[in-house]
Design an enzyme around this catalytic site. Sequence first.
Site, PDB file in Angstrom:
ATOM      1  N   ASP A   9      63.529  -1.819  49.966  1.00 11.40           N
ATOM      2  CA  ASP A   9      64.614  -2.797  50.095  1.00 11.40           C
ATOM      3  C   ASP A   9      64.039  -4.093  50.642  1.00 11.40           C
ATOM      4  OD1 ASP A   9      67.027  -4.246  50.861  1.00 11.40           O
ATOM      5  OD2 ASP A   9      68.056  -2.324  50.638  1.00 11.40           O
ATOM      6  N   ASP A 334      43.402  63.333  32.046  1.00 14.99           N
ATOM      7  CA  ASP A 334      42.166  62.568  31.945  1.00 14.99           C
ATOM      8  C   ASP A 334      41.531  62.825  30.583  1.00 14.99           C
ATOM      9  OD1 ASP A 334      40.072  61.048  33.798  1.00 14.99           O
ATOM     10  OD2 ASP A 334      38.951  62.442  32.520  1.00 14.99           O
ATOM     11  N   ASN A 342      32.943  54.707  24.803  1.00 20.98           N
ATOM     12  CA  ASN A 342      32.502  53.358  25.148  1.00 20.98           C
ATOM     13  C   ASN A 342      31.020  53.161  24.811  1.00 20.98           C
ATOM     14  OD1 ASN A 342      34.906  52.263  26.139  1.00 20.98           O
ATOM     15  ND2 ASN A 342      34.620  53.203  28.147  1.00 20.98           N
ATOM     16  N   ASP A 351      39.131  50.522  24.518  1.00 23.41           N
ATOM     17  CA  ASP A 351      40.455  49.959  24.830  1.00 23.41           C
ATOM     18  C   ASP A 351      41.484  50.373  23.790  1.00 23.41           C
ATOM     19  OD1 ASP A 351      39.370  48.756  27.038  1.00 23.41           O
ATOM     20  OD2 ASP A 351      39.309  46.732  26.176  1.00 23.41           O
ATOM     21  N   GLU A 377      40.473  56.061  32.694  1.00 26.43           N
ATOM     22  CA  GLU A 377      41.027  56.882  31.608  1.00 26.43           C
ATOM     23  C   GLU A 377      41.931  57.970  32.158  1.00 26.43           C
ATOM     24  OE1 GLU A 377      36.773  58.543  32.334  1.00 26.43           O
ATOM     25  OE2 GLU A 377      37.752  56.590  32.365  1.00 26.43           O
TER      26      GLU A 377
END
Length: 467
Positions: A9, A334, A342, A351, A377
């Site tokens: 202002d 399991d 893998n 996966d 797993e």
Amino acid sequence: MARQILLVDAVATNRIVLKVKLAAAFYEVEQTISAAEALEQVRRKTPSAILIGGLGDASPVELCRQLRAIAATAHCPIVVMAAESDASARIAALEAGASSILDLPCCDALLLARLRALLRGHETEMELRMREGTHRALGLSEAPASFDRPARIGILAEERRGLAGRLRELRRMLPHRFEMMSPREVFHPLTGPLGRQAGTGPDVLVIALDADRAEVEMQILPDLRARTATRHAGVLVLAPDTTGPLAAAVLDLGADNVAPACASAAEIALRIDRLTTRRRMADRLRSTVQAGLRAAVTDPLTGLFNRRYALPHVTRIAERANRLMRPFAVMVADLDHFKKVNDTYGHAAGDAVLAEVARRLRDNLRAVDLVARIGGEEFLVVLPDASDRTAGDTAHRLCAAMSEAPFVIPGGEAPIRITISIGVMIAQPARDGGPAPEDLLRSADAALYEAKAQGRNQVELSRRPAA
């Protein structure tokens, strides 16, 4: 941390008076006398809100546009204060990015109520932006949809004829659904016109207060915030007086914005559009929170629950079993020789196998059963209301679901055979609460090792009580 207000202002008396009022409400106040100084200040330090009064080097509307073009203040609450603001001036300020227009002179209560209402909305928006940024960085969110459904706008007014003309204009200006509503239709949306369309309350409510009954009619505001159907609706109040205690009370009772009762349709449309945007952002915030909660308890590879979710859920199942005096089964499953998958085919193939195992587990269990991935797993299955026979039959069915159909792996020349071993623990109901979930898993895990020792692709039932 105190909220910081930037006061712009050119008149020293105005700055002094406003600083005293804001400091008394525990705001920190920075002062500038021109648009140029204000722009320089916000680049150094981002304020919580900006109040713009009279300027010598620019109009408040122009300063609004410049502030919105700066990243630091693109979403900051901005209040334009004007001694005289006609309809065209208010519309110009709103179009330039002003969050609110404050007609001067006004009472202290209204100034502070305006700030409180604006800061509430701003903090919700900032929380959303922060969460969205985090979720994008983690790869957990998608870009907002480019198309939004039309919002549902409820017009609440005892004297409906007074808004009829403006309502026709609003329908031409905005792509939303407008409905005249009574208080009963607001609080019971299933019986109202909006409820028949969507089964929910309105996205935005416009409430026109009668000059003679305003203090009575505005008492609907706390109820709106207390009801599920209207708790998150944006609320715009058209008030006969927007410069005194009435407008302050309206904001503190839960309204998001307040405008003059004589406001033009164009001004109301701008305010409704602003509230609609804020409502959608708040909805996205709640959706983001829910997505975050789901991500925290879900395994991203298989889509199954994770260990964080599974153990507390076993506790709830046990509490129900003890209350109803019914046994339940805890299984640990399991994959057999999974490391060879893998090592031979790669982790992408591993996966894919885990994801397919999760699907077969889900497909062979009841909706009430719990299935979770609790290790690399290793999977947990919990069957409520399960006897020895029921649990044994289910476990053998799961083994068969894995072994009888070969697994197709990415890049593999031929499908491969995968088997699974399962250890089962039957938890008997107990008045004293029974064993902890960890003890049940430990007993099922011991049975799993026995199944592995007996040649794999086996089911072994634990013969001893949980520790």
